[in-house]
Write an enzyme that holds these catalytic residues in place. Structure first.
Site, PDB file in Angstrom:
ATOM      1  N   TYR A  88       0.693  -0.988  -0.005  1.00 34.22           N
ATOM      2  CA  TYR A  88      -0.036  -0.097  -0.125  1.00 34.22           C
ATOM      3  C   TYR A  88       1.098   1.177  -0.016  1.00 34.22           C
ATOM      4  O   TYR A  88       2.037   1.462   0.442  1.00 34.22           O
ATOM      5  CB  TYR A  88      -0.535   0.304   1.610  1.00 34.22           C
ATOM      6  CG  TYR A  88      -2.288  -0.585   1.109  1.00 34.22           C
ATOM      7  CD1 TYR A  88      -2.991   0.604  -0.037  1.00 34.22           C
ATOM      8  CD2 TYR A  88      -3.017  -1.188   1.228  1.00 34.22           C
ATOM      9  CE1 TYR A  88      -4.627   0.327  -0.093  1.00 34.22           C
ATOM     10  CE2 TYR A  88      -4.617  -1.609   1.367  1.00 34.22           C
ATOM     11  CZ  TYR A  88      -5.113  -0.704   0.848  1.00 34.22           C
ATOM     12  OH  TYR A  88      -6.598  -1.217  -0.108  1.00 34.22           O
TER      13      TYR A  88
ATOM     14  N   GLU B 100      -0.290   4.296  -0.317  1.00 33.02           N
ATOM     15  CA  GLU B 100      -1.173   5.759  -0.850  1.00 33.02           C
ATOM     16  C   GLU B 100      -0.223   6.616  -0.485  1.00 33.02           C
ATOM     17  O   GLU B 100       0.179   7.379   0.588  1.00 33.02           O
ATOM     18  CB  GLU B 100      -3.153   5.768   0.701  1.00 33.02           C
ATOM     19  CG  GLU B 100      -3.506   5.205   0.155  1.00 33.02           C
ATOM     20  CD  GLU B 100      -4.648   3.859   1.248  1.00 33.02           C
ATOM     21  OE1 GLU B 100      -4.877   5.682   1.858  1.00 33.02           O
ATOM     22  OE2 GLU B 100      -5.503   3.549   0.907  1.00 33.02           O
TER      23      GLU B 100
ATOM     24  N   ASP C 295      -6.946  14.506 -24.237  1.00 27.79           N
ATOM     25  CA  ASP C 295      -6.823  12.827 -24.034  1.00 27.79           C
ATOM     26  C   ASP C 295      -6.165  12.179 -25.173  1.00 27.79           C
ATOM     27  O   ASP C 295      -6.980  12.215 -26.147  1.00 27.79           O
ATOM     28  CB  ASP C 295      -8.310  12.680 -23.571  1.00 27.79           C
ATOM     29  CG  ASP C 295      -8.467  10.884 -23.456  1.00 27.79           C
ATOM     30  OD1 ASP C 295      -7.141  10.209 -23.951  1.00 27.79           O
ATOM     31  OD2 ASP C 295      -9.532  10.411 -22.944  1.00 27.79           O
TER      32      ASP C 295
ATOM     33  N   THR D 257      -3.669   6.857 -21.218  1.00 26.81           N
ATOM     34  CA  THR D 257      -3.568   5.362 -21.134  1.00 26.81           C
ATOM     35  C   THR D 257      -1.979   4.976 -21.621  1.00 26.81           C
ATOM     36  O   THR D 257      -1.516   5.587 -22.027  1.00 26.81           O
ATOM     37  CB  THR D 257      -4.324   4.119 -21.576  1.00 26.81           C
ATOM     38  OG1 THR D 257      -4.504   4.522 -22.735  1.00 26.81           O
ATOM     39  CG2 THR D 257      -5.898   4.412 -21.163  1.00 26.81           C
TER      40      THR D 257
ATOM     41  N   LYS E  90      -1.311   1.517 -24.293  1.00 30.53           N
ATOM     42  CA  LYS E  90      -2.371   1.573 -25.557  1.00 30.53           C
ATOM     43  C   LYS E  90      -0.329   1.644 -27.210  1.00 30.53           C
ATOM     44  O   LYS E  90       0.373   0.639 -26.273  1.00 30.53           O
ATOM     45  CB  LYS E  90      -3.323   2.777 -26.609  1.00 30.53           C
ATOM     46  CG  LYS E  90      -4.354   2.648 -25.580  1.00 30.53           C
ATOM     47  CD  LYS E  90      -5.442   3.609 -26.478  1.00 30.53           C
ATOM     48  CE  LYS E  90      -6.113   2.756 -25.600  1.00 30.53           C
ATOM     49  NZ  LYS E  90      -6.481   3.918 -24.427  1.00 30.53           N
TER      50      LYS E  90
ATOM     51  N   ARG F  96      -1.218  -1.851 -17.840  1.00 35.44           N
ATOM     52  CA  ARG F  96      -3.171  -1.534 -17.913  1.00 35.44           C
ATOM     53  C   ARG F  96      -2.680  -0.901 -17.439  1.00 35.44           C
ATOM     54  O   ARG F  96      -2.655  -0.519 -16.602  1.00 35.44           O
ATOM     55  CB  ARG F  96      -3.876  -2.337 -18.079  1.00 35.44           C
ATOM     56  CG  ARG F  96      -3.669  -3.579 -19.273  1.00 35.44           C
ATOM     57  CD  ARG F  96      -5.777  -4.133 -19.208  1.00 35.44           C
ATOM     58  NE  ARG F  96      -6.642  -3.414 -19.943  1.00 35.44           N
ATOM     59  CZ  ARG F  96      -6.005  -2.967 -21.090  1.00 35.44           C
ATOM     60  NH1 ARG F  96      -5.923  -3.901 -21.779  1.00 35.44           N
ATOM     61  NH2 ARG F  96      -6.840  -2.208 -21.700  1.00 35.44           N
TER      62      ARG F  96
END
Ligand code: DSN
Length: 448
Positions: A45, A47, A211, A238, A241, A247
Site C-alpha cells: 500500500y 497511499e 486525451d 493510458t 496502447k 494497463r
C-alpha cells in the site's frame, strides 16, 4: 493451484501467439514490463505521494524537491524511488512540469482532471462519442455526464478532420471550463495550435485538456505533435496502447508543483497540485505499485532509440495497410490515416455490418473491433464500421509487405461474408496462413 484460471491464461497466451492483434488500442508488452506487473509490489500500500528528497541522476525533479513525507503507510523505501523514476521519465518524455502516474486507467485519469478543475454543473466541450470521441468525454451513460454539463463537437464529414468551426462556435456560445481534444476512433493529427488560438481568443480562462491515450506512444516516439508543446495545460493518457506499457493511466501537466497536502488556489498555474489532490484522495485510494513500476519500465523503454523506430514503423505500417485496403475496395473514413488507426466503413464498402465482419475475422485469427463511423445509422451493436490499427503487429516486427498480406486476407473474408457464406470462414486454409505469419513473429514477452 487453481488450474482453471492457469489453464485459461495459457489458452489466452496461445490465442495471442497464434493470432494477429489489430485492435488499435491494444499492444504486446515486453517481458520486463510483464515481470514488473507480476512482482511483489502488488503487496504494498502506498497511499499518498513519494517524498522527493535526495534526488539523483535519473530523477531530476528539482521542481518537486521537498523532504516532506506524503505517504500514509510505512515501508516506502522502494516504492518512493519507483514512483519518482516513473514521474521523472514521464515528465521528460512529454515535456511536462508534472506527471501523476497513479490513475488506474484512462477513465480514472479523465475523471480526476474533471474533479480537479470543475464544479458540478460546469461545462466541458468534448468530442462526440458517435463521431470518434470517448465515453468519458460526455456520453450520457457515464457518471461524469451526470455531474457536469458536456457539450459535444464533431468531425467534418468531407475531410474526416475535427470540425474546428464547430469547436470555435461552441467555445463562443458555451464558454466551457474545459476544452477537451481527444478521441478513440480518429485518424488525423489535430491542429493543436488552432485550438489554443480559439481558447485564447474566445475563452481565455478555459483549461485546455488533451486525451492522447491512443497516440501517446507516437508522441513519445516523436512522430506525432505533443499538445503540451502548443500551450495545452493538461494531457491524459493510458499507458497500454501505443505507449506499450501496463494497463493504466497517467496525467501530465504544465504549471507549478506544490505540496499536495495544502490546497492551492484554483488557478490554471496550480493545476499540477490540484490534479495530485484529485487523484488521491479525491478519486482513488492506494495506487497499484506493481503497475506504477511497470509504467516506469515502459517509460524507460520509450526513451530508448529503438522506440523512435518503433513509432515510425507503426505509422508506416498503418499507411501501407490503409493503401492496401483501399486498393481492394475498402472505403476508409478520412480516406486513410495519419496515425496508427484506420476506420473502415465496411457497410458501404461491401454491404456487411461491422459485427459480422469482426466475428468472421476472429475465426481466422485476425482481431479487430466493430465500431460506429461518424453519423452512423446502424444499431450500436451492429455498426457500419470496423476499427483497426498497427501498434501491436508492429511490436511483433511485421512490415509493410505483411500489411498487404493482411489486407488480402481481409478481402477474402469480406467476400465470403458478402456472399452470406460465413461458415466458409472456418475453412482452415486462411486460419493456417494467419497462424503461420503469427508464429514467425513471437510475442515480445516470449523472446527473452
Ligand atoms: N477502450 C479504448 C479504446 O479501445 O479505444 C478507449 O478507452
Amino acid at each position: 493451484m487453481d488450474e482453471k484460471v492457469l489453464n485459461l491464461i495459457k489458452s489466452e497466451q496461445k490465442r495471442q501467439s497464434e493470432g494477429l492483434e489489430l485492435i488499435p488500442s491494444e499492444n504486446y508488452v515486453s517481458a520486463e514490463v510483464l515481470e514488473a506487473m507480476g512482482s511483489v509490489l502488488t503487496n504494498k500500500y502506498s497511499e499518498g505521494y513519494p517524498n522527493f528528497a535526495g534526488l539523483d541522476g535519473d530523477d531530476d525533479l528539482a521542481l518537486l524537491a521537498t523532504t516532506e513525507d506524503y505517504r500514509y503507510y510505512g515501508g516506502q523505501d522502494n516504492t518512493d524511488k519507483i514512483e519518482r523514476l516513473a514521474i521523472a521519465r514521464a515528465r521528460r518524455i512529454f515535456h511536462a512540469d508534472h506527471a501523476n502516474v497513479q490513475p488506474h486507467s484512462g477513465a480514472q485519469a479523465n475523471n480526476a482532471v474533471y474533479n480537479a478543475w470543475l464544479q458540478p454543473g460546469d461545462t466541458v466541450l468534448g468530442m462526440d462519442l458517435a463521431q470518434g470521441g470517448h465515453l468519458t468525454h460526455g456520453a450520457k451513460v457515464t457518471q461524469s455526464a451526470q455531474i457536469y454539463n458536456f457539450v459535444n463537437y464533431g468531425t467534418n464529414p468531407e475531410t474526416g478532420d475535427l470540425d474546428y468551426d464547430d469547436i470555435e462556435a461552441k467555445v463562443k456560445e458555451y464558454q466551457p471550463k474545459i476544452i477537451l481534444i481527444g478521441y478513440s476512433a480518429f485518424m488525423k493529427i489535430p491542429d493543436f495550435e488552432r485550438v489554443v488560438k480559439i481558447r485564447d481568443e474566445f475563452c481565455p480562462d478555459a483549461l485546455l485538456m488533451a486525451d492522447m491515450a491512443h497516440v501517446a506512444g507516437l508522441i513519445a516516439g516523436g512522430v506525432h505533435p505533443n499538445p503540451l508543446d502548443f500551450g495545452f495545460n493538461v494531457m491524459t493518457t493510458t499507458t497500454h496502447k501505443t505507449l506499450r506499457g501496463p494497463r493504466g493511466g497517467m496525467i501530465l501537466s504544465k504549471g507549478k508543483v506544490t505540496n499536495p497536502l495544502k490546497k492551492p488556489e484554483h488557478t490554471i498555474e496550480n493545476i499540477p497540485t490540484l490534479i495530485d489532490r484529485s487523484v488521491f484522495p479525491g478519486t482513488q485510494g492506494g495506487p497499484l505499485m506493481h503497475v506504477v513500476a511497470a509504467k516506469a519500465v515502459a517509460l524507460y523503454e520509450a526513451e530508448q532509440p529503438e522506440f523512435k523506430e518503433y513509432a515510425k514503423n507503426i505509422v508506416k505500417n498503418a499507411k501501407a495497410l490503409a493503401d492496401a485496403l483501399k486498393e481492394r475496395g475498402f472505403k476508409l473514413v478520412g480516406d486513410g490515416t495519419e496515425n496508427h488507426l484506420i476506420l473502415v466503413d465496411i457497410m458501404s464498402s461491401f454491404g456487411v455490418d461491422g459485427k459480422t465482419y469482426e466475428r468472421a475475422l476472429d475465426r481466422i485469427g485476425l482481431t479487430l473491433n466493430a465500431n460506429a463511423i461518424p453519423n452512423d445509422t446502424m444499431p450500436r451493436f451492429t455498426p457500419s464500421g470496423v476499427r483497426l490499427g498497427t501498434p501491436a503487429i508492429t511490436s511483433r516486427g511485421l512490415n509493410e509487405k505483411d500489411m498487404v498480406q493482411i489486407a488480402d486476407w481481409m478481402k477474402q473474408v469480406v467476400d465470403i461474408c458478402k456472399d452470406k457464406r460465413q461458415d466458409a470462414v472456418t475453412d482452415g486454409r486462411l486460419r493456417e496462413e494467419v497462424r503461420k505469419m503469427a508464429l514467425a513473429h513471437p510475442l515480445p514477452s516470449d523472446k527473452k
